[in-house]
Motif scaffolding. Structure first.
Motif, PDB file in Angstrom:
ATOM      1  N   ILE A  56      -4.271  -0.064  -5.322  1.00 32.86           N
ATOM      2  CA  ILE A  56      -4.031  -0.865  -4.106  1.00 32.86           C
ATOM      3  C   ILE A  56      -4.756  -2.205  -4.221  1.00 32.86           C
ATOM      4  O   ILE A  56      -4.199  -3.266  -3.895  1.00 32.86           O
ATOM      5  CB  ILE A  56      -4.491  -0.102  -2.848  1.00 32.86           C
ATOM      6  CG1 ILE A  56      -3.530   1.057  -2.560  1.00 32.86           C
ATOM      7  CG2 ILE A  56      -4.558  -1.041  -1.637  1.00 32.86           C
ATOM      8  CD1 ILE A  56      -3.950   1.949  -1.404  1.00 32.86           C
ATOM      9  N   TYR A  91       0.964   4.194  -2.986  1.00 34.26           N
ATOM     10  CA  TYR A  91       0.657   5.588  -2.675  1.00 34.26           C
ATOM     11  C   TYR A  91       1.865   6.491  -2.946  1.00 34.26           C
ATOM     12  O   TYR A  91       1.737   7.545  -3.579  1.00 34.26           O
ATOM     13  CB  TYR A  91       0.222   5.727  -1.220  1.00 34.26           C
ATOM     14  CG  TYR A  91      -0.228   7.137  -0.876  1.00 34.26           C
ATOM     15  CD1 TYR A  91      -1.489   7.585  -1.236  1.00 34.26           C
ATOM     16  CD2 TYR A  91       0.622   8.022  -0.211  1.00 34.26           C
ATOM     17  CE1 TYR A  91      -1.905   8.886  -0.956  1.00 34.26           C
ATOM     18  CE2 TYR A  91       0.221   9.316   0.076  1.00 34.26           C
ATOM     19  CZ  TYR A  91      -1.040   9.736  -0.295  1.00 34.26           C
ATOM     20  OH  TYR A  91      -1.438  11.022  -0.024  1.00 34.26           O
ATOM     21  N   PHE A 117      -5.228  11.914  -4.542  1.00 40.74           N
ATOM     22  CA  PHE A 117      -5.566  10.508  -4.297  1.00 40.74           C
ATOM     23  C   PHE A 117      -6.595  10.043  -5.323  1.00 40.74           C
ATOM     24  O   PHE A 117      -6.448   8.981  -5.943  1.00 40.74           O
ATOM     25  CB  PHE A 117      -6.135  10.391  -2.873  1.00 40.74           C
ATOM     26  CG  PHE A 117      -6.090   9.009  -2.279  1.00 40.74           C
ATOM     27  CD1 PHE A 117      -6.820   7.964  -2.836  1.00 40.74           C
ATOM     28  CD2 PHE A 117      -5.351   8.757  -1.139  1.00 40.74           C
ATOM     29  CE1 PHE A 117      -6.802   6.697  -2.273  1.00 40.74           C
ATOM     30  CE2 PHE A 117      -5.316   7.491  -0.566  1.00 40.74           C
ATOM     31  CZ  PHE A 117      -6.051   6.461  -1.134  1.00 40.74           C
ATOM     32  N   MET A 122       0.837  -1.205   0.000  1.00 39.68           N
ATOM     33  CA  MET A 122       0.000   0.000   0.000  1.00 39.68           C
ATOM     34  C   MET A 122       0.868   1.250   0.000  1.00 39.68           C
ATOM     35  O   MET A 122       0.576   2.225  -0.704  1.00 39.68           O
ATOM     36  CB  MET A 122      -0.939  -0.013   1.209  1.00 39.68           C
ATOM     37  CG  MET A 122      -2.052  -1.040   1.102  1.00 39.68           C
ATOM     38  SD  MET A 122      -3.318  -0.858   2.398  1.00 39.68           S
ATOM     39  CE  MET A 122      -2.474  -1.550   3.817  1.00 39.68           C
ATOM     40  N   LEU A 159      -4.775   4.230   4.577  1.00 41.54           N
ATOM     41  CA  LEU A 159      -4.794   3.326   3.437  1.00 41.54           C
ATOM     42  C   LEU A 159      -5.375   1.965   3.802  1.00 41.54           C
ATOM     43  O   LEU A 159      -5.154   1.458   4.897  1.00 41.54           O
ATOM     44  CB  LEU A 159      -3.372   3.136   2.894  1.00 41.54           C
ATOM     45  CG  LEU A 159      -2.602   4.407   2.505  1.00 41.54           C
ATOM     46  CD1 LEU A 159      -1.195   4.040   2.035  1.00 41.54           C
ATOM     47  CD2 LEU A 159      -3.347   5.189   1.430  1.00 41.54           C
TER      48      LEU A 159
END
Length: 332
Positions: A323, A163, A314, A159, A286
């Motif tokens: 993800i 990100y 995002f 994750m 997350l």
């Protein structure tokens, strides 16, 4: 895209929330903002600003969750609170993401229990990005899970990789495991068991990283359990703040120091900006089925505006889908 802000969350609510929302819709033309909280109070605060009234909507909520309440109990008892109302707007799909500067415990519990986890994710994580000497670095987990199992950490790493890559543009972010030594056999039961799991995960794993090396920023994503991560984060923030204050005191102590400071003022301002949490806006949570940004409790209007900007990035980078794809790969 639509985002909701917990209008009563944080030390400076609702004034700072409203200010940040107004500044955000002026800066970003493609967003709409919902603010939850006492309608009368929020509407009165909004009257102080000139803005496109079609871009901000007030959602009435009569209750507030305070930081000293038990997180899960507060969520269950205060269904008409500004935080719960905001979380439900994300769960229903009416809003794409939420920003809250309210109780961290209640917010993280609400993101997990109300918004829900991404399938395959065992534990969602808090993932702030911090300033480093050679580049920014992420700490994951920074406090959501004080007790973790070894197999959680590869999920944290994946994750974090997704990100960090999406928001910084670093194609293959390096991933390290926070530990008391660099040798593979060092550490406690958690880190010893997690090391081979991380080594066999599809990430750019560089091994163990000692906490003293973290501020250099040479390793992009630092993986750890929430207890270690939160301790690292708070220590780093405390040391940075203390050093800046000590430097100010030394400068003020002599005439030569004051004269020298005039020449170094641009440098000091640049350094201070690097460590200003308002510039980042907040930390993403997350692993849940929505965009959830935890803002600092003392956030002002600028911080809320930047937290909204973070939620927008995002959304634009479709990080939730990325993800999900990565987690599906390791769960096959």
């Amino acid at each position: 895209m639509k985002f909701v802000i917990d209008g009563m969350g944080g030390d400076n609510a609702p004034k700072a929330v409203v200010e940040g929302a107004v500044e955000a819709i002026k800066a970003f033309s493609d967003i709409e903002i919902y603010i939850t909280g006492p309608a009368e109070k929020l509407t009165k605060e909004l009257e102080n600003y000139t803005y496109d009234k079609s871009k901000i909507k007030v959602v009435d909520a009569t209750e507030v969750i305070s930081p000293n309440e038990h997180p899960v109990m507060a969520l269950r008892k205060k269904k008409d609170s500004s935080m719960v109302k905001a979380l439900n707007l994300v769960k229903s799909g009416d809003c794409d993401g939420i920003i809250s500067a309210g109780s961290t415990g209640a917010f993280l519990a609400g993101c997990t229990l109300i918004v829900g986890r991404i399938p395959g994710i065992e534990r969602p994580v808090l993932a702030p990005i911090m300033p480093g000497k050679n580049g920014n670095f992420m700490v994951i987990d920074a406090g959501a899970n004080v007790d973790s199992k070894p197999h959680y950490l590869p999920q944290f790493a994946l994750m974090g990789k997704v990100y960090y890559k999406s928001v910084t543009g670093v194609n293959e972010p390096s991933v390290g495991l926070i530990n008391i030594g660099t040798e593979e056999e060092k550490g406690n039961e958690l880190t010893k068991a997690a090391y081979p799991l991380l080594k066999n995960t599809d990430i750019n794993f560089v091994g163990n990283v000692e906490p003293r090396e973290a501020p250099k920023g040479d390793v992009n994503v630092l993986v750890c359990d929430g207890f270690v991560g939160n301790t690292l984060l708070k220590t780093y923030e405390g040391v940075a703040s203390t050093l800046l204050n000590m430097l100010k005191d030394e400068i003020k102590a002599s005439t030569i120091g004051k004269i020298g400071a005039l020449f170094l003022l641009p440098v000091f301002k640049k350094l201070q900006k690097k460590f200003d949490y308002k510039e980042e806006g907040g930390a993403p949570f997350l692993g849940v089925q929505g965009i959830c940004i935890k803002a600092h409790g003392s956030s002002d209007g600028k911080a809320f505006k930047n937290a909204i900007r973070q939620a927008k990035i995002f959304y634009e980078n479709d990080i939730l889908s990325k993800i999900k794809i990565e987690i599906e790969k390791i769960n096959r």
